[in-house]
Motif scaffolding. Structure first.
Motif, PDB file in Angstrom:
ATOM      1  N   GLY A  72     -29.161 -45.215 -17.341  1.00 26.67           N
ATOM      2  CA  GLY A  72     -28.689 -45.953 -16.178  1.00 26.67           C
ATOM      3  C   GLY A  72     -27.583 -46.937 -16.531  1.00 26.67           C
ATOM      4  N   VAL A  73     -27.735 -47.652 -17.656  1.00 28.44           N
ATOM      5  CA  VAL A  73     -26.710 -48.603 -18.096  1.00 28.44           C
ATOM      6  C   VAL A  73     -25.418 -47.863 -18.448  1.00 28.44           C
ATOM      7  CG1 VAL A  73     -26.087 -50.279 -19.885  1.00 28.44           C
ATOM      8  CG2 VAL A  73     -28.381 -50.315 -18.880  1.00 28.44           C
ATOM      9  N   TYR A  74     -25.548 -46.718 -19.099  1.00 27.14           N
ATOM     10  CA  TYR A  74     -24.364 -45.898 -19.413  1.00 27.14           C
ATOM     11  C   TYR A  74     -23.597 -45.555 -18.132  1.00 27.14           C
ATOM     12  CZ  TYR A  74     -21.963 -41.400 -19.771  1.00 27.14           C
ATOM     13  OH  TYR A  74     -21.050 -40.386 -19.644  1.00 27.14           O
ATOM     14  N   LEU A  75     -24.300 -45.061 -17.116  1.00 23.65           N
ATOM     15  CA  LEU A  75     -23.643 -44.697 -15.862  1.00 23.65           C
ATOM     16  C   LEU A  75     -23.042 -45.921 -15.166  1.00 23.65           C
ATOM     17  CD1 LEU A  75     -26.162 -42.094 -14.387  1.00 23.65           C
ATOM     18  CD2 LEU A  75     -23.846 -41.647 -15.212  1.00 23.65           C
ATOM     19  N   LEU A  76     -23.716 -47.069 -15.259  1.00 27.71           N
ATOM     20  CA  LEU A  76     -23.199 -48.285 -14.647  1.00 27.71           C
ATOM     21  C   LEU A  76     -21.904 -48.724 -15.324  1.00 27.71           C
ATOM     22  CD1 LEU A  76     -23.919 -50.335 -12.425  1.00 27.71           C
ATOM     23  CD2 LEU A  76     -25.042 -51.712 -14.183  1.00 27.71           C
ATOM     24  N   MET A  77     -21.826 -48.580 -16.647  1.00 24.28           N
ATOM     25  CA  MET A  77     -20.598 -48.908 -17.378  1.00 24.28           C
ATOM     26  C   MET A  77     -19.459 -47.988 -16.946  1.00 24.28           C
ATOM     27  SD  MET A  77     -22.133 -49.550 -21.216  1.00 24.28           S
ATOM     28  CE  MET A  77     -20.537 -49.950 -21.951  1.00 24.28           C
ATOM     29  N   ILE A  78     -19.754 -46.689 -16.828  1.00 26.17           N
ATOM     30  CA  ILE A  78     -18.733 -45.738 -16.395  1.00 26.17           C
ATOM     31  C   ILE A  78     -18.271 -46.066 -14.975  1.00 26.17           C
ATOM     32  CG2 ILE A  78     -18.306 -43.309 -15.829  1.00 26.17           C
ATOM     33  CD1 ILE A  78     -18.403 -43.834 -18.809  1.00 26.17           C
ATOM     34  N   ALA A  79     -19.227 -46.394 -14.096  1.00 28.39           N
ATOM     35  CA  ALA A  79     -18.893 -46.721 -12.709  1.00 28.39           C
ATOM     36  C   ALA A  79     -18.016 -47.961 -12.628  1.00 28.39           C
ATOM     37  CB  ALA A  79     -20.175 -46.922 -11.903  1.00 28.39           C
ATOM     38  N   ALA A  80     -18.326 -48.974 -13.440  1.00 29.65           N
ATOM     39  CA  ALA A  80     -17.562 -50.219 -13.412  1.00 29.65           C
ATOM     40  C   ALA A  80     -16.121 -49.993 -13.871  1.00 29.65           C
ATOM     41  CB  ALA A  80     -18.246 -51.262 -14.294  1.00 29.65           C
ATOM     42  N   VAL A  81     -15.947 -49.228 -14.942  1.00 31.22           N
ATOM     43  CA  VAL A  81     -14.595 -48.947 -15.434  1.00 31.22           C
ATOM     44  C   VAL A  81     -13.832 -48.091 -14.434  1.00 31.22           C
ATOM     45  CG1 VAL A  81     -13.260 -47.824 -17.274  1.00 31.22           C
ATOM     46  CG2 VAL A  81     -15.275 -49.182 -17.846  1.00 31.22           C
ATOM     47  N   ASP A  82     -14.506 -47.131 -13.817  1.00 28.98           N
ATOM     48  CA  ASP A  82     -13.858 -46.290 -12.809  1.00 28.98           C
ATOM     49  C   ASP A  82     -13.379 -47.129 -11.627  1.00 28.98           C
ATOM     50  OD1 ASP A  82     -13.271 -43.659 -11.412  1.00 28.98           O
ATOM     51  OD2 ASP A  82     -14.785 -44.491 -10.063  1.00 28.98           O
ATOM     52  N   LEU A  83     -14.193 -48.092 -11.203  1.00 26.79           N
ATOM     53  CA  LEU A  83     -13.817 -48.960 -10.092  1.00 26.79           C
ATOM     54  C   LEU A  83     -12.611 -49.828 -10.462  1.00 26.79           C
ATOM     55  CD1 LEU A  83     -14.575 -49.967  -7.226  1.00 26.79           C
ATOM     56  CD2 LEU A  83     -15.986 -51.714  -8.339  1.00 26.79           C
ATOM     57  N   ARG A  84     -12.625 -50.337 -11.696  1.00 28.89           N
ATOM     58  CA  ARG A  84     -11.534 -51.219 -12.143  1.00 28.89           C
ATOM     59  C   ARG A  84     -10.218 -50.473 -12.305  1.00 28.89           C
ATOM     60  NH1 ARG A  84      -9.649 -52.787 -17.190  1.00 28.89           N
ATOM     61  NH2 ARG A  84     -11.287 -51.606 -18.243  1.00 28.89           N
ATOM     62  N   THR A  85     -10.282 -49.191 -12.682  1.00 29.38           N
ATOM     63  CA  THR A  85      -9.054 -48.431 -12.975  1.00 29.38           C
ATOM     64  C   THR A  85      -8.733 -47.408 -11.894  1.00 29.38           C
ATOM     65  OG1 THR A  85     -10.295 -46.777 -14.249  1.00 29.38           O
ATOM     66  CG2 THR A  85      -9.445 -48.688 -15.456  1.00 29.38           C
ATOM     67  N   GLN A  86      -9.416 -47.485 -10.772  1.00 26.97           N
ATOM     68  CA  GLN A  86      -9.227 -46.483  -9.709  1.00 26.97           C
ATOM     69  C   GLN A  86      -7.767 -46.405  -9.270  1.00 26.97           C
ATOM     70  OE1 GLN A  86     -11.798 -47.101  -6.358  1.00 26.97           O
ATOM     71  NE2 GLN A  86     -10.832 -45.505  -5.113  1.00 26.97           N
ATOM     72  N   GLY A  87      -7.221 -45.193  -9.258  1.00 27.18           N
ATOM     73  CA  GLY A  87      -5.857 -44.969  -8.822  1.00 27.18           C
ATOM     74  C   GLY A  87      -4.809 -45.113  -9.905  1.00 27.18           C
ATOM     75  N   HIS A  88      -5.179 -45.715 -11.040  1.00 24.33           N
ATOM     76  CA  HIS A  88      -4.212 -45.861 -12.141  1.00 24.33           C
ATOM     77  C   HIS A  88      -4.916 -45.766 -13.494  1.00 24.33           C
ATOM     78  CE1 HIS A  88      -5.684 -50.084 -12.270  1.00 24.33           C
ATOM     79  NE2 HIS A  88      -5.587 -50.021 -10.950  1.00 24.33           N
ATOM     80  N   TYR A  89      -5.902 -44.827 -13.584  1.00 15.44           N
ATOM     81  CA  TYR A  89      -6.656 -44.702 -14.835  1.00 15.44           C
ATOM     82  C   TYR A  89      -5.759 -44.334 -16.008  1.00 15.44           C
ATOM     83  CZ  TYR A  89      -9.719 -42.987 -18.460  1.00 15.44           C
ATOM     84  OH  TYR A  89     -10.322 -42.798 -19.667  1.00 15.44           O
ATOM     85  N   SER A  90      -4.716 -43.520 -15.750  1.00 11.36           N
ATOM     86  CA  SER A  90      -3.842 -43.069 -16.841  1.00 11.36           C
ATOM     87  C   SER A  90      -3.230 -44.241 -17.605  1.00 11.36           C
ATOM     88  CB  SER A  90      -2.732 -42.165 -16.304  1.00 11.36           C
ATOM     89  OG  SER A  90      -1.965 -42.854 -15.324  1.00 11.36           O
ATOM     90  N   GLN A  91      -3.082 -45.392 -16.943  1.00 11.90           N
ATOM     91  CA  GLN A  91      -2.514 -46.566 -17.599  1.00 11.90           C
ATOM     92  C   GLN A  91      -3.525 -47.256 -18.520  1.00 11.90           C
ATOM     93  OE1 GLN A  91      -0.737 -49.197 -14.648  1.00 11.90           O
ATOM     94  NE2 GLN A  91      -0.047 -47.448 -13.410  1.00 11.90           N
ATOM     95  N   HIS A  92      -4.798 -46.919 -18.348  1.00 15.21           N
ATOM     96  CA  HIS A  92      -5.860 -47.568 -19.131  1.00 15.21           C
ATOM     97  C   HIS A  92      -6.615 -46.582 -20.028  1.00 15.21           C
ATOM     98  CE1 HIS A  92      -5.526 -51.211 -16.582  1.00 15.21           C
ATOM     99  NE2 HIS A  92      -5.316 -50.351 -15.598  1.00 15.21           N
ATOM    100  N   ALA A  93      -6.233 -45.293 -19.980  1.00 11.83           N
ATOM    101  CA  ALA A  93      -7.017 -44.258 -20.656  1.00 11.83           C
ATOM    102  C   ALA A  93      -7.166 -44.517 -22.147  1.00 11.83           C
ATOM    103  CB  ALA A  93      -6.384 -42.891 -20.415  1.00 11.83           C
ATOM    104  N   ILE A  94      -6.058 -44.768 -22.828  1.00 11.20           N
ATOM    105  CA  ILE A  94      -6.114 -44.965 -24.283  1.00 11.20           C
ATOM    106  C   ILE A  94      -6.910 -46.218 -24.621  1.00 11.20           C
ATOM    107  CG2 ILE A  94      -4.738 -45.442 -26.349  1.00 11.20           C
ATOM    108  CD1 ILE A  94      -2.553 -43.683 -25.180  1.00 11.20           C
ATOM    109  N   GLU A  95      -6.650 -47.307 -23.872  1.00  3.68           N
ATOM    110  CA  GLU A  95      -7.380 -48.565 -24.107  1.00  3.68           C
ATOM    111  C   GLU A  95      -8.889 -48.363 -23.955  1.00  3.68           C
ATOM    112  OE1 GLU A  95      -7.950 -52.934 -21.950  1.00  3.68           O
ATOM    113  OE2 GLU A  95      -6.513 -51.473 -21.153  1.00  3.68           O
ATOM    114  N   TRP A  96      -9.307 -47.638 -22.901  1.00  9.20           N
ATOM    115  CA  TRP A  96     -10.725 -47.437 -22.644  1.00  9.20           C
ATOM    116  C   TRP A  96     -11.345 -46.472 -23.647  1.00  9.20           C
ATOM    117  CZ3 TRP A  96     -15.345 -48.567 -21.282  1.00  9.20           C
ATOM    118  CH2 TRP A  96     -16.274 -47.594 -20.953  1.00  9.20           C
ATOM    119  N   GLN A  97     -10.748 -45.307 -23.812  1.00  4.45           N
ATOM    120  CA  GLN A  97     -11.375 -44.255 -24.616  1.00  4.45           C
ATOM    121  C   GLN A  97     -11.392 -44.565 -26.109  1.00  4.45           C
ATOM    122  OE1 GLN A  97      -9.841 -40.848 -21.517  1.00  4.45           O
ATOM    123  NE2 GLN A  97     -10.164 -40.202 -23.614  1.00  4.45           N
TER     124      GLN A  97
END
Length: 297
Positions: A72-97
């Motif tokens: 559940g915590v894993y999914l919550l972390m993924i959800a939070a990052v998805d919400l923060r980077t929604q629409g411009h994930y490509s700009q944060h992909a390297i930083e996140w991954q």
């Protein structure tokens, strides 16, 4: 007009899209993660505050609930990052991954998933052993023995979750932070070991439940009706979990041999809508519908 060359270019593992991909998946991640955390934390809190004596089934349920909280915590972390980077994930992909957050999320996913499988297998073996030796109390699994078995399980699962952090496979291959690196032989071997672990546990569970059902078909023996009720309740719990893992294991095996049947985009549906369902269902299927849990609550 100047020519631009963007790196890294989109590929099968990193399509040009947000982490969740589409709205339904985004909503589902939040719903499932919160339900999994709330349900399993409730189980842990109720059991910890119970005045009843600690038993082997209760101890195993602690571990299963904790493993499901990790998912559940894993999914919550993924959800939070998805919400923060929604629409411009490509700009944060390297930083996140490549960051510690993705590594931590991946660690929780593998550790929680494998600990859940190990615990379910142990629960099934314990039920089979208890029902088989119903009239031989001295042969039943003791609390210290169960604690030792689970300590070994923790070491195994921690070891498997640590391997991608030390260079065997990697959590940075995809935005969901799962060990999907299959570029090297050790990485392929790691995926196959995880799958072999899960498949072996599934086979053990199936064999044990065949043996349990054969054993409890003797109502004339004392305690058999109660054993049968417990076996049926746990069968729903465990086979629900196995049904969730089966499709993911199949597609993971195909990907490990570099013959993927689905894309990363489609695999997110399996990983979000099917794999974590057991983490939500476990507290309701096993704990919330048992007399002991309702009495403790």
């Amino acid at each position: 007009t100047p020519n631009f060359h963007c790196t890294p270019e989109p590929d099968a593992f990193n399509p040009c899209e947000d982490i969740a991909g589409f709205r339904l998946l985004r909503v589902a991640i939040w719903f499932i993660s919160i339900l999994a955390i709330k349900g399993n934390m409730t189980v842990l809190l109720v059991f910890f505050n119970s005045r009843d004596k600690l038993t082997v089934p209760r101890l195993l349920m602690y571990h299963l609930a904790f493993a499901d909280v990790c998912i559940g915590v894993y999914l919550l972390m993924i959800a939070a990052v998805d919400l923060r980077t929604q629409g411009h994930y490509s700009q944060h992909a390297i930083e996140w991954q490549t960051g510690t957050g993705c590594s931590a999320a991946g660690f929780l996913s593998v550790f929680g998933g494998e600990l859940s499988v190990y615990t379910l297998c142990t629960m099934t073996l314990e039920r089979w052993h208890t029902i088989t030796h119903a009239l031989q109390l001295e042969k039943r699994l003791g609390l210290l023995q169960a604690a030792g078995i689970m300590a070994a399980g923790w070491l195994i699962c921690l070891g498997m979750a640590m391997l991608p952090l030390v260079g065997v496979s990697s959590y940075s291959k995809v935005s969901m932070c799962l060990p999907m690196d299959i570029d090297t032989t050790p990485a392929q071997a790691f995926i196959l070991i995880l799958l072999l672990f899960n498949v072996t546990a599934s086979l053990v569970v199936c064999v044990c439940y065949v043996l349990i059902n054969l054993t409890v078909r003797h109502p004339e023996l004392p305690g058999r009706s109660t054993d049968a009720q417990i076996a049926k309740r746990m069968a729903v719990l465990i086979f629900t979990d196995l049904a969730c893992m089966a499709p993911i294991s199949f597609f993971a095996i195909s990907a490990a041999f570099k013959v993927p049947f689905i894309t990363v985009t489609n695999s997110k549906i399996l990983l979000v809508l099917i794999f974590p369902i057991n983490s939500c269902a476990n507290p309701f299927l096993y704990a919330n519908f048992t007399t002991a849990f309702r009495k403790d609550a």
